[in-house]
Write an enzyme that holds these catalytic residues in place. Sequence first.
Site, mmCIF file in Angstrom:
data_model
loop_
_atom_site.group_PDB
_atom_site.id
_atom_site.type_symbol
_atom_site.label_atom_id
_atom_site.label_comp_id
_atom_site.label_asym_id
_atom_site.label_seq_id
_atom_site.Cartn_x
_atom_site.Cartn_y
_atom_site.Cartn_z
ATOM 1 C CD GLU A 1 -16.650 -24.535 -12.179
ATOM 2 O OE1 GLU A 1 -15.758 -23.888 -12.855
ATOM 3 O OE2 GLU A 1 -16.056 -25.227 -11.818
ATOM 4 C CB CYS B 1 9.263 -24.193 -12.260
ATOM 5 S SG CYS B 1 8.170 -23.129 -12.971
ATOM 6 C CE1 TYR C 1 -12.553 -24.348 -15.795
ATOM 7 C CE2 TYR C 1 -14.294 -22.257 -15.940
ATOM 8 C CZ TYR C 1 -13.436 -23.837 -14.714
ATOM 9 O OH TYR C 1 -13.494 -23.476 -13.773
ATOM 10 C CB THR D 1 -16.647 -13.961 -9.332
ATOM 11 O OG1 THR D 1 -18.005 -13.002 -10.096
ATOM 12 C CG2 THR D 1 -17.474 -13.810 -7.894
ATOM 13 C CG ASP E 1 -9.236 -21.796 -14.653
ATOM 14 O OD1 ASP E 1 -7.542 -21.883 -14.662
ATOM 15 O OD2 ASP E 1 -9.923 -21.545 -13.650
ATOM 16 C CB CYS F 1 9.222 -19.042 -7.187
ATOM 17 S SG CYS F 1 8.137 -19.019 -8.348
#
Length: 350
Positions: free
Chosen positions: A34, A204, A117, A40, A135, A195
């Site tokens: 993590e 959505c 987080y 990164t 996140d 999508c």
Amino acid sequence: MQHFNQIIHAWYRHNKRDLPWRQTTDPYKIWLSEIILQQTRIEQGTSYFVRFAETFPTIKHLANASEEEVLKLWQGLGYYTRARNLHATAKKISTEMNGLFPNTYEDIKKLRGIGDYTAAAIASIAFGLPHAAVDGNVYRVLSRYFGIQAPIDSASGKKEFKQLAQELISEMPPHIHNQAMMEFGALQCVPAPDCPACPLNGSCYALTKNMVAQLPVKQNKPKVRNRYFNYLVLLTNESTYLSRRTQKDIWLGLYEFPLIETSSRSDVCHIVESDEFRNFVNPEHVILGDISNWETHPLSHQRIHYRFIKFAVGKESGISETLIRTNKKDIFNFAVPRLIETFINDNIWE
Ligand code: SF4
């Protein structure tokens, strides 16, 4: 919510990547992954994770390493505060907690370098605790699918997202749910998503309202500071000189060539005539050599404009004792920022 969770979990089963930290529930390894993956990309972070896990297989191994070793292994990943925090926390766990990683969300969050987080990710993945990890990827998925327009960088927005994420996780095994959400954001609901290929496209909000590009909302754009670094590469036949960054600034603890920072792309004559230059070297004992072009190295809130100015050193007696003399061959043992690493790989032997 049930429909959303079912689809996300089915998608995860079929699409999840086979990543080395997914094969363990060891909190140390989860924590390591993590921290490495903050800021990164996975492609870059994976090799660092493997190297760290091999070099320091337990918290104790990491705690017993020197800061130099840790920074050297971290070289190239950037955001070096992460490495220093990782090391300090390993020492604390090793000496004050009997080497045992804390096993509650609250205690994990007390460790240095671990925010909400990361604590939630470790608590859920290593200990199966129901804490939603939110996140950047998860913000994107939630804001688009559920149509949340609260800014993700506001306190009220963060609270709203966290609350929704927490409701979603309560129905599912936490370790799978958090990873499924993050993976979905990393692979499917990316900044410019496909999508039509998304299993959630029938329900959505952002897609229906044509708001995919507008979500999530951010209220503050970070200001970028421009800095100008003139590196002095002092060369004898065998050696060169480095200095260590000791101020509270970027790259703390790393090595670099003697640096003169200016407020703009200043002329080399001004550099050579400056007091800072005289503090490093007696101008009469060096001869100006090649000057590289200016290049730019972007950081999250800074843009580093840099160049290298070579000098042939006639008499070493005029060089400041604050600088570290190193044989050119040994320069590769020092932990250096990436832009220095690139330079020494390409230039130092010329
Ligand atoms: S339909 Fe598009 S915007 Fe909506 S969740 Fe899927 S990928 Fe994201």
